[in-house]
Design a protein around this motif. Sequence first.
Motif, PDB file in Angstrom:
ATOM      1  N   HIS A  68       0.839  -1.194   0.000  1.00  0.00           N
ATOM      2  CA  HIS A  68       0.000   0.000   0.000  1.00  0.00           C
ATOM      3  C   HIS A  68       0.878   1.249   0.000  1.00  0.00           C
ATOM      4  O   HIS A  68       1.790   1.363   0.797  1.00  0.00           O
ATOM      5  N   ALA A  69       0.529   2.169  -0.868  1.00  0.00           N
ATOM      6  CA  ALA A  69       1.275   3.430  -0.931  1.00  0.00           C
ATOM      7  C   ALA A  69       0.928   4.288   0.275  1.00  0.00           C
ATOM      8  O   ALA A  69      -0.194   4.265   0.771  1.00  0.00           O
ATOM      9  N   ARG A  70       1.900   5.023   0.746  1.00  0.00           N
ATOM     10  CA  ARG A  70       1.669   5.949   1.851  1.00  0.00           C
ATOM     11  C   ARG A  70       0.915   7.157   1.305  1.00  0.00           C
ATOM     12  O   ARG A  70       1.282   7.733   0.292  1.00  0.00           O
ATOM     13  N   LEU A  71      -0.149   7.534   1.987  1.00  0.00           N
ATOM     14  CA  LEU A  71      -0.945   8.663   1.543  1.00  0.00           C
ATOM     15  C   LEU A  71      -0.261   9.973   1.923  1.00  0.00           C
ATOM     16  O   LEU A  71       0.296  10.097   3.004  1.00  0.00           O
ATOM     17  N   ASN A  72      -0.313  10.915   1.020  1.00  0.00           N
ATOM     18  CA  ASN A  72       0.253  12.232   1.279  1.00  0.00           C
ATOM     19  C   ASN A  72      -0.821  13.164   1.805  1.00  0.00           C
ATOM     20  O   ASN A  72      -2.004  12.990   1.544  1.00  0.00           O
ATOM     21  N   GLU A  73      -0.369  14.176   2.508  1.00  0.00           N
ATOM     22  CA  GLU A  73      -1.293  15.172   3.025  1.00  0.00           C
ATOM     23  C   GLU A  73      -1.790  16.033   1.870  1.00  0.00           C
ATOM     24  O   GLU A  73      -1.042  16.413   0.983  1.00  0.00           O
ATOM     25  N   VAL A  74      -3.077  16.322   1.884  1.00  0.00           N
ATOM     26  CA  VAL A  74      -3.673  17.141   0.846  1.00  0.00           C
ATOM     27  C   VAL A  74      -4.215  18.407   1.487  1.00  0.00           C
ATOM     28  O   VAL A  74      -4.940  18.357   2.475  1.00  0.00           O
ATOM     29  N   ASN A  75      -3.826  19.538   0.937  1.00  0.00           N
ATOM     30  CA  ASN A  75      -4.357  20.816   1.419  1.00  0.00           C
ATOM     31  C   ASN A  75      -5.554  21.200   0.569  1.00  0.00           C
ATOM     32  O   ASN A  75      -5.450  21.315  -0.645  1.00  0.00           O
ATOM     33  N   ALA A  76      -6.685  21.376   1.210  1.00  0.00           N
ATOM     34  CA  ALA A  76      -7.900  21.755   0.490  1.00  0.00           C
ATOM     35  C   ALA A  76      -8.327  23.135   0.944  1.00  0.00           C
ATOM     36  O   ALA A  76      -8.456  23.397   2.138  1.00  0.00           O
ATOM     37  N   ASN A  77      -8.504  23.995  -0.007  1.00  0.00           N
ATOM     38  CA  ASN A  77      -9.014  25.331   0.285  1.00  0.00           C
ATOM     39  C   ASN A  77     -10.508  25.334   0.016  1.00  0.00           C
ATOM     40  O   ASN A  77     -10.946  25.229  -1.122  1.00  0.00           O
TER      41      ASN A  77
END
Length: 99
Positions: A68-77
């Motif tokens: 499983h790939a490590r999930l990256n943080e996503v910045n949502a505006n």
Amino acid sequence: MRGGYREGSGRKKGSSHKVSLSTIQEIMQKEDFQSPLEIILNIMNQAYKSEDYKLALEAAKGAAPYLHARLNEVNANIHQMKKIQEMSDDELHYIVSGN
């Protein structure tokens, strides 16, 4: 004096320095060859069948990065829009002026 040529230093002529692709392929073709991932998954499955859940969990943690790939943080505006009736004159002016 450091650096440069020194008598007898370095790799000797004719010494093997790399594992060839054919050697790796020969090893992988053997019937009993198992990759590290296969070994971890076998341990996990055997531990789970024997109800050793602690060992099964540790093996699953070891296998997870391979599967499983490590999930990256996503910045949502997220901008919540007000109804026009609720906006101030300054907010309306800002929207109309396109700034």
